[in-house]
Scaffold this motif. Structure first.
Motif: not given
Length: 189
Positions: A96-108
């Protein structure tokens, strides 16, 4: 309906029968009924308070954990580069801490029954915030993940050395390990 409402819903027919029987034999039995209500309410509230106290006592220090997660995000951002910025973690709280950043995240999420080929009950066999280690290689391969942040607080039984497709880049506070992923080395999973 919540837990308390279910108990009330169950007890309404019982109260109706009790009222008829009690007032038929003894009109002053209203005091017994009021006492029963107070006792039942007290027992239920005690259980809820005890449960919330136990949950609060078993959780880790949120301020310390928040600091560790923020450090992981800062460190991970220094590793991200154009085109190699897909990030995954076995901890949804850390993800959740990577949301909104420049990383693409996999969030099941449990809002959808499947994430790729895995059912949410395979991904989250114990609880919703912890991803099972057995599905991680498949998720990494299916979604072409570049970076894995492994939180060993959630799974202290697993040794990352068992996964040859990971290269440890940095370990933070002995809990979170940042690993680059070599997708070609992931065998058929």
């Amino acid at each position: 309906m919540g837990e308390p409402e279910r108990y009330v819903e169950f007890l309404i027919p019982v109260y109706v029968v009790l009222l008829v029987v009690m007032f038929e034999n003894n009109p002053n039995s209203i005091f017994l009924l009021i006492g029963w209500n107070i006792l039942f309410t007290f027992v239920q509230m005690s259980g809820s308070i005890l449960k919330s106290f136990l949950v609060k006592m078993t959780k880790s220090n949120p301020v310390k954990q928040e600091h560790i997660w923020n450090e992981a995000v800062e460190t991970m951002n220094s590793y991200l580069e154009d085109g190699k910025n897909r990030v995954f973690s076995n901890s949804l709280q850390l993800t959740k801490h990577f949301m909104g950043g420049n990383a693409k995240i996999l969030f099941p999420t449990i809002a959808y029954p499947y994430t790729g080929r895995y059912h949410f009950s395979e991904i989250f066999p114990r609880d919703y915030s912890t991803i099972d280690k057995d599905v991680i290689p498949g998720l990494l391969k299916d979604f072409s993940i570049d970076w894995l942040l492994f939180d060993s607080n959630l799974d202290q039984t697993h040794n990352l050395e068992n996964w040859p497709f990971l290269k440890k880049e940095k370990e933070l506070n002995g809990n979170i390990t940042i690993c680059s992923v070599n997708l070609e080395m992931i065998k058929n999973v």
